[in-house]
Write a protein that holds these residues in place. Structure first.
Motif, PDB file in Angstrom:
ATOM      1  N   LEU A 164      21.301  -5.616 -15.412  1.00 51.23           N
ATOM      2  CA  LEU A 164      20.521  -6.262 -16.460  1.00 51.23           C
ATOM      3  C   LEU A 164      21.272  -6.223 -17.783  1.00 51.23           C
ATOM      4  N   SER A 165      20.872  -7.088 -18.678  1.00 52.65           N
ATOM      5  CA  SER A 165      21.526  -7.184 -19.985  1.00 52.65           C
ATOM      6  C   SER A 165      21.172  -5.993 -20.862  1.00 52.65           C
ATOM      7  N   THR A 166      22.063  -5.667 -21.777  1.00 54.96           N
ATOM      8  CA  THR A 166      21.731  -4.630 -22.770  1.00 54.96           C
ATOM      9  C   THR A 166      20.626  -5.100 -23.707  1.00 54.96           C
ATOM     10  N   ALA A 167      20.309  -6.390 -23.681  1.00 59.16           N
ATOM     11  CA  ALA A 167      19.299  -6.943 -24.586  1.00 59.16           C
ATOM     12  C   ALA A 167      17.917  -7.028 -23.954  1.00 59.16           C
ATOM     13  N   VAL A 168      17.678  -6.286 -22.873  1.00 57.96           N
ATOM     14  CA  VAL A 168      16.346  -6.306 -22.267  1.00 57.96           C
ATOM     15  C   VAL A 168      15.348  -5.568 -23.149  1.00 57.96           C
ATOM     16  N   GLN A 169      14.062  -5.856 -22.910  1.00 50.06           N
ATOM     17  CA  GLN A 169      12.998  -5.144 -23.615  1.00 50.06           C
ATOM     18  C   GLN A 169      12.956  -3.698 -23.132  1.00 50.06           C
ATOM     19  N   ALA A 213      16.790 -11.291 -14.968  1.00 46.65           N
ATOM     20  CA  ALA A 213      17.106 -12.363 -15.914  1.00 46.65           C
ATOM     21  C   ALA A 213      15.929 -12.516 -16.867  1.00 46.65           C
ATOM     22  N   ILE A 214      16.214 -12.707 -18.149  1.00 47.14           N
ATOM     23  CA  ILE A 214      15.166 -12.753 -19.167  1.00 47.14           C
ATOM     24  C   ILE A 214      14.970 -14.188 -19.653  1.00 47.14           C
ATOM     25  N   LEU A 215      13.744 -14.659 -19.549  1.00 47.58           N
ATOM     26  CA  LEU A 215      13.412 -15.975 -20.074  1.00 47.58           C
ATOM     27  C   LEU A 215      12.732 -15.773 -21.428  1.00 47.58           C
ATOM     28  N   GLY A 216      13.581 -15.631 -22.457  1.00 45.66           N
ATOM     29  CA  GLY A 216      13.097 -15.368 -23.800  1.00 45.66           C
ATOM     30  C   GLY A 216      13.453 -13.965 -24.241  1.00 45.66           C
ATOM     31  N   VAL A 217      14.727 -13.775 -24.641  1.00 46.51           N
ATOM     32  CA  VAL A 217      15.203 -12.454 -25.058  1.00 46.51           C
ATOM     33  C   VAL A 217      14.475 -12.049 -26.338  1.00 46.51           C
ATOM     34  N   THR A 218      13.958 -10.820 -26.377  1.00 50.03           N
ATOM     35  CA  THR A 218      13.161 -10.402 -27.530  1.00 50.03           C
ATOM     36  C   THR A 218      13.970 -10.352 -28.812  1.00 50.03           C
ATOM     37  N   TYR A 219      15.265 -10.114 -28.726  1.00 54.27           N
ATOM     38  CA  TYR A 219      16.088 -10.012 -29.929  1.00 54.27           C
ATOM     39  C   TYR A 219      16.244 -11.353 -30.646  1.00 54.27           C
ATOM     40  N   ASN A 220      16.317 -12.442 -29.863  1.00 53.80           N
ATOM     41  CA  ASN A 220      16.669 -13.717 -30.484  1.00 53.80           C
ATOM     42  C   ASN A 220      15.931 -14.926 -29.924  1.00 53.80           C
ATOM     43  N   GLY A 221      15.107 -14.736 -28.883  1.00 50.34           N
ATOM     44  CA  GLY A 221      14.331 -15.841 -28.330  1.00 50.34           C
ATOM     45  C   GLY A 221      15.066 -16.722 -27.347  1.00 50.34           C
ATOM     46  N   LEU A 222      16.335 -16.446 -27.062  1.00 50.80           N
ATOM     47  CA  LEU A 222      17.121 -17.304 -26.180  1.00 50.80           C
ATOM     48  C   LEU A 222      16.767 -17.074 -24.713  1.00 50.80           C
ATOM     49  N   TYR A 223      16.958 -18.112 -23.904  1.00 54.24           N
ATOM     50  CA  TYR A 223      16.773 -18.008 -22.454  1.00 54.24           C
ATOM     51  C   TYR A 223      18.088 -17.577 -21.798  1.00 54.24           C
ATOM     52  N   GLU A 224      18.003 -16.629 -20.879  1.00 51.47           N
ATOM     53  CA  GLU A 224      19.153 -16.368 -20.008  1.00 51.47           C
ATOM     54  C   GLU A 224      19.131 -17.414 -18.894  1.00 51.47           C
ATOM     55  N   VAL A 248      12.676 -12.382 -12.607  1.00 53.39           N
ATOM     56  CA  VAL A 248      12.684 -13.014 -13.921  1.00 53.39           C
ATOM     57  C   VAL A 248      11.652 -12.341 -14.811  1.00 53.39           C
ATOM     58  N   ASP A 249      12.132 -11.764 -15.904  1.00 58.58           N
ATOM     59  CA  ASP A 249      11.238 -11.237 -16.925  1.00 58.58           C
ATOM     60  C   ASP A 249      10.909 -12.386 -17.865  1.00 58.58           C
ATOM     61  N   GLY A 250       9.775 -13.012 -17.581  1.00 60.70           N
ATOM     62  CA  GLY A 250       9.341 -14.154 -18.377  1.00 60.70           C
ATOM     63  C   GLY A 250       8.217 -13.781 -19.317  1.00 60.70           C
ATOM     64  N   LEU A 264      13.510 -27.573 -16.796  1.00 62.38           N
ATOM     65  CA  LEU A 264      14.406 -26.417 -16.710  1.00 62.38           C
ATOM     66  C   LEU A 264      14.086 -25.630 -15.439  1.00 62.38           C
ATOM     67  N   GLU A 265      15.083 -25.430 -14.585  1.00 62.87           N
ATOM     68  CA  GLU A 265      14.871 -24.712 -13.321  1.00 62.87           C
ATOM     69  C   GLU A 265      15.220 -23.240 -13.516  1.00 62.87           C
ATOM     70  N   TRP A 266      14.205 -22.426 -13.645  1.00 60.91           N
ATOM     71  CA  TRP A 266      14.350 -20.992 -13.888  1.00 60.91           C
ATOM     72  C   TRP A 266      13.438 -20.178 -12.979  1.00 60.91           C
ATOM     73  N   ASP A 267      12.484 -20.839 -12.337  1.00 62.69           N
ATOM     74  CA  ASP A 267      11.388 -20.169 -11.645  1.00 62.69           C
ATOM     75  C   ASP A 267      11.627 -20.145 -10.138  1.00 62.69           C
ATOM     76  N   PHE A 268      10.567 -20.300  -9.343  1.00 60.06           N
ATOM     77  CA  PHE A 268      10.723 -20.212  -7.886  1.00 60.06           C
ATOM     78  C   PHE A 268      11.458 -21.414  -7.298  1.00 60.06           C
ATOM     79  N   ARG A 269      11.772 -22.402  -8.122  1.00 54.56           N
ATOM     80  CA  ARG A 269      12.664 -23.467  -7.660  1.00 54.56           C
ATOM     81  C   ARG A 269      14.071 -22.925  -7.417  1.00 54.56           C
ATOM     82  N   VAL A 270      14.400 -21.800  -8.055  1.00 55.70           N
ATOM     83  CA  VAL A 270      15.681 -21.117  -7.806  1.00 55.70           C
ATOM     84  C   VAL A 270      15.456 -20.150  -6.656  1.00 55.70           C
ATOM     85  N   SER A 271      16.145 -20.362  -5.553  1.00 47.75           N
ATOM     86  CA  SER A 271      15.805 -19.673  -4.304  1.00 47.75           C
ATOM     87  C   SER A 271      15.976 -18.159  -4.380  1.00 47.75           C
TER      88      SER A 271
END
Length: 469
Positions: A164-169, A213-224, A248-250, A264-271
């Protein structure tokens, strides 16, 4: 470890240990002073107790002007009435409150549909106290699956790790600690401000239980980029045979992207995505505390995590870390689904994004600042001071100056890898109107002008981030 000293309520106390009440709030025979850290000896009138707590709570910041929190601070009058009518419902008492249980079932299925689950009848989900609990359930399911697979192969289960990223919650740090999973931290950098799968092969091995994977990083709001991370894992599986799944931490984005970025394909559309969590009390637009988690199918959730117990006359399957928890927020979530529908959610979330991009564009035009994000994903954006702009003040000073006007706009260091960056961030929620945003800009410009007029540096002793993710 801290220790708490118990003070006899009848003993002499100093001013810090007692509450003094104005005589106008009390009746003859009532105390005018109450201990802070011990229960009073006698009773007081409800009006007196109310006034004491009310006056203490006034010292908190104005929730509507709190631009640090992601948590909902406004709901309609009808929602507040529904809340008042149902706050006594316990979500765990499914036998006593079967209709609330049925509505919980409807809600997670509605959310699963939003996230394109392949077959709702084969899926499973639950409400939680918040997205932190939901995230821990998702991580625990990954760990249990990895353990079962390793045992079947006759291999050790002693050293699970999670990438996981160092930028996780911070809730993910709690998960790693509480459930004894080694972190494989992927640092952020100027070239890779979010975790995007770069050099992922360095972090994944046979002990990896999954990737977050984070959908909306708390530090900056960006999507991974979930799809990009998944493609990298496809390459790793081709090279090594390791089949690593994604949670996915959404917490924020999973209730924005379906309405504002539907393609945007980020959810269960990604196998590779096997589970997703979100906060009902963030961009689900419900008062705290409510979270949701959905698994792709029942195979993704180990049966060992589902409890069946006889409680109050019925069989009650439960899936959560908490037991008793409020049911009212689940009903509020259903209220929002009925009240708003897809179009209502889209209008509200897009309205917040419009305010965020209005603010970020205006802030970018001010001399001192460089945007890190723009608020066009989730309505959250961050900025930093331009290199070399000033040695007289910092974003911590600006945060303190804005607090004097009632605005809570946090400043804090970026995650490891970019820890030398100090960011300031605004979270736009329903309730922050265009007019309020304009008022904020006026105050921001005024405080920047004040700081720019300084002839010597602001005092640094005792300054620093009071904000924690």
């Amino acid at each position: 470890m801290t220790t708490r000293k118990h003070t006899n309520a009848r003993a002499t106390t100093n001013l810090n240990d007692s509450l003094s009440v104005s005589p106008v709030f009390v009746r003859p025979g009532e105390a005018t002073e109450y201990p802070k850290f011990a229960i009073p000896e006698g009773m007081s009138l409800p009006e007196t107790a109310y006034q004491i707590v009310h006056d203490e709570a006034m010292l908190d910041g104005n929730a509507r002007l709190n631009l640090a929190t992601f948590v909902s601070t406004w709901m309609e009058d009808e929602a507040r009435r529904l809340y008042a009518e149902t706050y006594d419902k316990n979500m765990i008492d499914k036998d006593e409150y079967p209709q609330t249980a049925a509505i919980e079932d409807r809600c997670w299925k509605i959310i699963a549909d939003l996230w394109h689950v392949p077959d709702i009848d084969k899926s499973i989900g639950t409400s939680t106290i918040g997205s932190s609990e939901a995230a821990m359930l998702g991580g625990l399911a990954l760990k249990r699956h990895w353990q079962a697979r390793r045992r079947a192969e006759g291999k050790s289960t002693e050293k699970p790790n999670l990438v996981l990223s160092t930028a996780v919650q911070v809730c993910w740090e709690k998960f790693l600690n509480y459930f004894e999973v080694e972190p494989r931290w992927v640092p952020v950098s100027q070239e890779h401000v979010v975790f995007d799968g770069h050099e992922l092969e360095k972090y994944v091995d046979e002990n990896t239980i999954g990737v977050v994977a984070i959908l909306g990083v708390t530090y900056n709001g960006l999507y991974e980029p979930v799809q990009q991370i998944s493609a990298k894992l496809d390459e790793i599986e081709k090279d090594t045979g390791l089949d690593v799944k994604i949670h996915v931490d959404g917490a924020s984005g999973a209730m924005v992207a379906p309405f504002c970025q539907p393609d945007l394909e980020w959810d269960f559309r990604v196998s590779r995505v096997v589970s997703i969590n979100t906060s009902g009390h963030k961009y689900g637009l419900v008062y705290p505390g409510l979270g949701w988690i959905v698994w792709r199918d029942t195979e993704a959730l180990p049966e060992s995590m589902v409890f069946h117990c006889s409680y109050l006359g019925g069989d009650m399957p439960t899936l959560a870390l908490n037991f008793s928890r409020p049911g009212a927020q689940v009903l509020l979530q259903y209220y929002n689904f009925l009240r708003l529908g897809r179009e209502g959610y889209r209008l509200i979330q897009q309205g917040s994004i419009d305010v965020a991009t209005y603010l970020s564009s205006a802030i970018a035009e001010l001399g001192p600042f460089e945007l890190v994000s723009h608020g066009d994903t989730i309505p959250v954006f961050a900025w930093k001071l331009k290199d070399g702009y000033t040695d007289k003040w910092s974003l911590y000073d600006l945060s303190d100056r804005l607090r004097l006007k009632g605005w809570l706009v946090p400043a804090y260091p970026m995650a490891d890898g970019l820890a030398d960056w100090t960011l300031q961030r605004i979270v736009v929620r329903a309730g922050l109107s265009h007019d309020l945003a304009t008022a904020l800009l006026t105050d921001l410009e005024s405080e920047v002008a004040f700081l720019d007029r300084l002839e010597s540096p602001m005092p640094r002793e005792g300054t620093g981030s009071h904000f924690h993710h």
